[in-house]
Design an enzyme around this catalytic site. Structure first.
Site, PDB file in Angstrom:
ATOM      1  N   ILE A 174       3.631   2.851   2.696  1.00  0.00           N
ATOM      2  CA  ILE A 174       4.961   2.267   2.490  1.00  0.00           C
ATOM      3  C   ILE A 174       5.610   2.915   1.278  1.00  0.00           C
ATOM      4  O   ILE A 174       5.002   2.985   0.205  1.00  0.00           O
ATOM      5  CB  ILE A 174       4.841   0.731   2.287  1.00  0.00           C
ATOM      6  CG1 ILE A 174       4.331   0.088   3.581  1.00  0.00           C
ATOM      7  CG2 ILE A 174       6.165   0.129   1.860  1.00  0.00           C
ATOM      8  CD1 ILE A 174       3.909  -1.340   3.440  1.00  0.00           C
ATOM      9  N   ASP A 178       0.859  -1.177   0.000  1.00  0.00           N
ATOM     10  CA  ASP A 178       0.000   0.000   0.000  1.00  0.00           C
ATOM     11  C   ASP A 178       0.899   1.231   0.000  1.00  0.00           C
ATOM     12  O   ASP A 178       1.556   1.535   1.001  1.00  0.00           O
ATOM     13  CB  ASP A 178      -0.878  -0.051   1.274  1.00  0.00           C
ATOM     14  CG  ASP A 178      -1.903   1.067   1.316  1.00  0.00           C
ATOM     15  OD1 ASP A 178      -1.667   2.113   0.689  1.00  0.00           O
ATOM     16  OD2 ASP A 178      -2.925   0.880   2.001  1.00  0.00           O
ATOM     17  N   HIS A 179       0.920   1.916  -1.117  1.00  0.00           N
ATOM     18  CA  HIS A 179       1.871   3.017  -1.272  1.00  0.00           C
ATOM     19  C   HIS A 179       1.494   4.234  -0.418  1.00  0.00           C
ATOM     20  O   HIS A 179       2.245   5.191  -0.312  1.00  0.00           O
ATOM     21  CB  HIS A 179       1.949   3.408  -2.754  1.00  0.00           C
ATOM     22  CG  HIS A 179       3.290   3.962  -3.156  1.00  0.00           C
ATOM     23  ND1 HIS A 179       4.260   4.317  -2.252  1.00  0.00           N
ATOM     24  CD2 HIS A 179       3.820   4.227  -4.378  1.00  0.00           C
ATOM     25  CE1 HIS A 179       5.315   4.781  -2.891  1.00  0.00           C
ATOM     26  NE2 HIS A 179       5.071   4.733  -4.185  1.00  0.00           N
ATOM     27  N   ARG A 180       0.310   4.200   0.215  1.00  0.00           N
ATOM     28  CA  ARG A 180      -0.036   5.308   1.105  1.00  0.00           C
ATOM     29  C   ARG A 180       0.852   5.295   2.346  1.00  0.00           C
ATOM     30  O   ARG A 180       1.173   6.327   2.898  1.00  0.00           O
ATOM     31  CB  ARG A 180      -1.512   5.196   1.553  1.00  0.00           C
ATOM     32  CG  ARG A 180      -2.496   5.443   0.436  1.00  0.00           C
ATOM     33  CD  ARG A 180      -3.902   5.200   0.912  1.00  0.00           C
ATOM     34  NE  ARG A 180      -4.095   3.818   1.379  1.00  0.00           N
ATOM     35  CZ  ARG A 180      -5.237   3.344   1.854  1.00  0.00           C
ATOM     36  NH1 ARG A 180      -6.290   4.129   1.916  1.00  0.00           N
ATOM     37  NH2 ARG A 180      -5.343   2.088   2.240  1.00  0.00           N
TER      38      ARG A 180
END
Ligand code: CAO
Length: 428
Positions: free
Chosen positions: A402, A398-400
């Site tokens: 990480i 989850d690029h939010r």
């Protein structure tokens, strides 16, 4: 004496279930604990055991019925087998089972892409040929129920009938009901039967839940997948060496068992991978326990039972537990409890094949590790190519919460942990 069998409790907050199989008929002799019904709830598919015994005199359910907890399913006439009256009060139910899955097989993911790509073309095919022919009353019907008449395929090769409009509306309504189709709501399906034979099958509850959770995860989590390869040559040698020791304990020393151990250490070192994000509260929840879900391929679809406190178990214990969990998932014996509380997920498709895939994060977790098939490859070491067994790993995250650099570090650390387990003692 007649005794009623009532549907026992199915788990927290579950009030009813759909009957997928009735395993008894009038005249059958039923014993206590014998499986009598197969039920699907929102969260699980399970076999329900009898708490009564005797000869069945009446069956009040059939496949497809929705049965409420406490509702009478069938009645038996007690035979010489005595029935403990207490057992008529609903007992603790047999462990329910496999719940919805949050990781689709790669084939489904690509299938969905195909479908999405095919749809605009199909719609264009319907529209080609200019304005549709339809009587004013059919047009009015379409307007009243909110259907674009230009989207309705004609079953009569040109003129759109009232029946066509209704059929189309039914299809569109089914679509807008589930989360999967919400994304597709603006794109009702064409009438595929115009081009060849089709068969419609209702989605099972597990499949519906899978579709919904996949869509939710896919549309709410900005996914990125990081790829790497671990050199498992040494591990493969260890696997052979210690195989019998693990087998004696009742497990199988596989790459999945080893990975679980390494991951538990990696999650402690990189806590943001063992977290959840609460956007409403602008908060990241870090979990201090390490429960890893393992995607298991079953005839019902994909299930994700969870191994708890992996950090506190050795590889033999993990291997034994993994064996048991996978077996129970495949025989529909997993309990709801065993499907919950995961903090990270592993999906190993390597036993089947494939070089890489992009798993979908099992929300509300924030990362998932996909494992593909290891194979011997030439690796350039110390000035020459050497045959090494390389295991491809795919970490979706989850690029939010990480960042890419963290994901690269996490996956590198996992690779090193498999290659040099001593790293676990040094840094884990
Ligand atoms: N590369 C090469 N071989 C592999 C492998 C890999 N990544 N993973 C497993 N294998 C081999 C095992 O070593 C074993 O070989 P042998 O029989 O010769 O010893 C064989 O494949 C079968 O392994 P397994 O499945 O029994 O054992 P496991 O512990 O590795 O996996 C489980 C357990 C439950 C993960 C697996 O059985 C399974 O169901 N995988 C499918 C998961 C799935 O469907 N995921 C979908 C994800 S979609 O996002």
């Amino acid at each position: 004496m007649s005794t009623e069998f009532r549907l026992p409790g199915l788990g927290e907050n579950v009030e009813s279930g759909a009957v997928t199989k009735v395993m008894i008929a009038v005249g059958d002799t039923v014993m206590e604990n014998q499986s009598v019904l197969e039920i699907e709830t929102e969260k699980a598919a399970l076999e329900v055991p009898s708490n009564v015994s005797g000869v069945v005199t009446e069956v009040r359910v059939k496949e497809g019925d929705v049965l409420r907890v406490g509702q009478v399913a069938f009645i038996v006439e007690a035979t010489s087998v005595s029935v403990d009256p207490a057992s008529r009060v609903l007992p603790v139910p047999e462990p329910p089972e496999p719940a919805s899955v949050d990781v689709p097989p790669a084939s489904e993911t690509s299938g969905r892409h195909d479908a999405e790509q095919a749809l605009p073309l199909a719609r264009a095919a319907v529209r080609r040929g200019g304005p549709v022919a339809a009587s004013p009353s059919v047009r009015q019907l379409a307007r009243e129920i909110g259907v674009d008449i230009n989207e309705v395929p004609s079953s009569e090769g040109g003129r759109v009938t009232a029946e066509d409009v209704k059929r189309h509306a039914r299809g569109a309504n089914v679509d807008t009901g589930g989360a999967v189709s919400r994304a597709d709501a603006a794109a009702p399906l064409p009438d595929f039967a115009r081009w060849g034979e089709v068969e419609r099958q209702p989605m099972s509850t597990v499949r519906q839940r899978t579709a919904e959770s996949m869509t939710r995860a896919w549309t709410s989590i900005p996914h990125v997948t990081q790829f790497d390869k671990a050199d498992v040559t040494n591990f493969e040698a260890l696997r052979v060496k210690y195989a019998s020791r693990v087998e004696k304990a009742g497990g199988k020393l596989t790459v999945t068992a080893m990975l679980l151990k390494v991951l538990a250490a990696a999650l402690q070192k990189f806590p943001q991978f063992n977290a959840s994000v609460n956007m409403a509260a602008n908060e990241i929840v870090f979990k201090k326990y390490y429960n890893i879900g393992v995607a298991v391929d079953t005839d019902r679809g994909l299930l994700v039972p969870v191994i708890r406190d992996v950090d506190q178990k050795n590889i033999i214990e993990i291997a034994v537990e993994l064996n048991g969990l996978a077996e129970r998932a495949r025989t529909r014996k997993t309990t709801l409890d065993e499907m919950q509380g995961g903090t990270f997920t592993v999906s190993n498709l390597g036993g089947i094949g494939g070089t890489a895939f992009t798993p979908i994060v099992n929300a509300p977790e924030v990362a998932i590790l996909g494992v593909s098939r290891s194979q011997i490859e030439p690796v350039y070491i110390d000035g020459r190519f050497q045959p090494r067994t390389m295991l491809p790993l795919s970490l979706s995250y989850d690029h939010r919460v990480i960042d890419g650099a963290d994901a690269a570090r996490f996956l590198r650390w996992v690779c090193e942990g498999i290659e040099q387990p001593v790293v676990l003692f040094l840094e884990g």
